[in-house]
Design an enzyme around this catalytic site. Structure first.
Site, PDB file in Angstrom:
ATOM      1  N   THR A 175       0.876  -1.174   0.000  1.00 27.70           N
ATOM      2  CA  THR A 175       0.000   0.000   0.000  1.00 27.70           C
ATOM      3  C   THR A 175       0.906   1.215   0.000  1.00 27.70           C
ATOM      4  O   THR A 175       1.720   1.388   0.915  1.00 27.70           O
ATOM      5  CB  THR A 175      -0.922   0.011   1.227  1.00 27.70           C
ATOM      6  OG1 THR A 175      -1.740  -1.159   1.213  1.00 27.70           O
ATOM      7  CG2 THR A 175      -1.830   1.233   1.213  1.00 27.70           C
ATOM      8  N   THR A 273      -0.307  -9.766   1.759  1.00 30.06           N
ATOM      9  CA  THR A 273       0.570  -8.856   2.498  1.00 30.06           C
ATOM     10  C   THR A 273       0.432  -7.445   1.949  1.00 30.06           C
ATOM     11  O   THR A 273       0.144  -7.239   0.770  1.00 30.06           O
ATOM     12  CB  THR A 273       2.044  -9.279   2.388  1.00 30.06           C
ATOM     13  OG1 THR A 273       2.489  -9.100   1.039  1.00 30.06           O
ATOM     14  CG2 THR A 273       2.243 -10.721   2.797  1.00 30.06           C
ATOM     15  N   GLU A 274       0.636  -6.472   2.807  1.00 33.25           N
ATOM     16  CA  GLU A 274       0.635  -5.062   2.399  1.00 33.25           C
ATOM     17  C   GLU A 274       1.802  -4.360   3.091  1.00 33.25           C
ATOM     18  O   GLU A 274       1.738  -4.011   4.265  1.00 33.25           O
ATOM     19  CB  GLU A 274      -0.686  -4.380   2.744  1.00 33.25           C
ATOM     20  CG  GLU A 274      -1.902  -4.921   2.005  1.00 33.25           C
ATOM     21  CD  GLU A 274      -1.949  -4.537   0.530  1.00 33.25           C
ATOM     22  OE1 GLU A 274      -1.101  -3.712   0.097  1.00 33.25           O
ATOM     23  OE2 GLU A 274      -2.830  -5.048  -0.185  1.00 33.25           O
ATOM     24  N   VAL A 275       2.870  -4.203   2.348  1.00 32.95           N
ATOM     25  CA  VAL A 275       4.064  -3.512   2.835  1.00 32.95           C
ATOM     26  C   VAL A 275       3.897  -2.011   2.593  1.00 32.95           C
ATOM     27  O   VAL A 275       3.248  -1.597   1.628  1.00 32.95           O
ATOM     28  CB  VAL A 275       5.319  -4.056   2.113  1.00 32.95           C
ATOM     29  CG1 VAL A 275       6.542  -3.201   2.390  1.00 32.95           C
ATOM     30  CG2 VAL A 275       5.577  -5.497   2.520  1.00 32.95           C
TER      31      VAL A 275
END
Length: 305
Positions: A175, A273-275
């Site tokens: 994101t 996943t949202e890094v």
């Protein structure tokens, strides 16, 4: 409060047609090369993994071969796990994290799991640093059999041909601040809707499946990633990007019905996943490492379940 400026493509309140898509496409300049930054690393891994060409995309004379890697022939006695990156091509650590996992950690799982890894699902988006594909379609809302996105159809065929059910699927995303600066305004303009500003969470988080919540699985990933990068807190409403926080760093969507990549296998254990790469304290290396940590934690938990 000042209203945001209209998106530079289209007429506010009117969905785009072909002319507007063409105008949007003309604004998307190639900023990096799939054939120099991604393909060579994938092909170099063929010395240690099985290279699987699973299709190609052709957009206005530009050819993008699609590749996956497996850790050998499918062993029916072992569970299977799918790792996908670059569904949104602009989310760099999704691609680089998948490659780094292959280069540094995947061999640790030999004899324990059938690994299938597609490092860059959307190479046109990777080159343009864009969320959408050539046709202004978001692949990560279109994983269904009648998908209008070639990226989705190719990956669906790859998964269908795997020949064994999947225990795990982890889909690697980011994101970014550009979600709010560019991609959400573009989405509103494309669909003829009013753009409603939101905030970008500061840190890493996960998206579970509302139809198959696995809180212990998600918590294990958060615990591993927290050793690498910080976890996104809930906002004042107890939410992250408009969704209630179920536990620290975890929200949920209906993955399959929303056409999200993480819902395509029907696996018992799924997550997105949202890094957060735009943090002042984060580096590209840290973001890639967070993705690798997430993949390893997901595999370790699923294989021990």
């Amino acid at each position: 409060m000042t209203s945001p400026a209209p998106y530079p493509v289209g007429t506010p309140g009117q969905p785009w047609g072909e002319a507007e898509v063409a105008q949007w496409r003309a604004r998307q300049m190639r900023q990096r090369r799939y054939d120099t930054l991604v393909e060579p690393r994938i092909k170099a891994l063929a010395d240690h993994f099985t290279l699987i060409p699973y299709g190609a995309l052709d957009y206005a004379g530009e050819h993008y071969p699609l590749y996956a890697l497996a850790n050998g022939p499918v062993d029916p006695a072992l569970p299977s796990a799918l790792v996908t990156g670059g569904v949104h091509g602009y989310e760099t650590s999704g691609v680089m994290g998948a490659l780094e996992f292959l280069e540094t950690r995947a061999a640790d799982y030999a004899g324990r799991v059938n690994l299938l890894i597609a490092p860059c699902v959307s190479p046109w988006g990777f080159e343009r640093i864009n969320r959408w594909n050539y046709d202004a379609i978001d692949p990560n809302r279109n994983f269904r059999e009648d998908s209008p996105a070639g990226e989705c159809r190719a990956l669906l065929a790859l998964v269908a041909g795997h020949g064994a059910p999947f225990l795990l699927h982890i889909d690697l995303h980011e994101t970014t601040d550009s979600d709010e600066d560019e991609f959400r305004p573009a989405l509103a303009a494309r669909d003829g809707k009013a753009y409603e500003p939101d905030t970008i969470p500061d840190g890493f988080y996960l998206v579970d499946d509302t139809k198959n919540l696995q809180p212990a699985f998600q918590a294990a990933i958060i615990a591993a990633v927290e050793r690498v990068t910080h976890i996104a807190p809930a906002d004042a409403q107890g939410q992250i990007i408009g969704s209630p926080v179920l536990q620290r760093g975890v929200i949920a969507y209906p993955l399959a019905s929303a056409g999200l990549c993480a819902g395509l296998t029907g696996a018992r254990f799924t997550t997105t996943t949202e890094v957060y790469p735009d943090s002042p304290s984060a580096t590209p290396e840290e973001c890639n490492a967070a993705q690798v940590a997430a993949v390893c934690a997901a595999l370790d938990f699923a294989l021990g379940a």
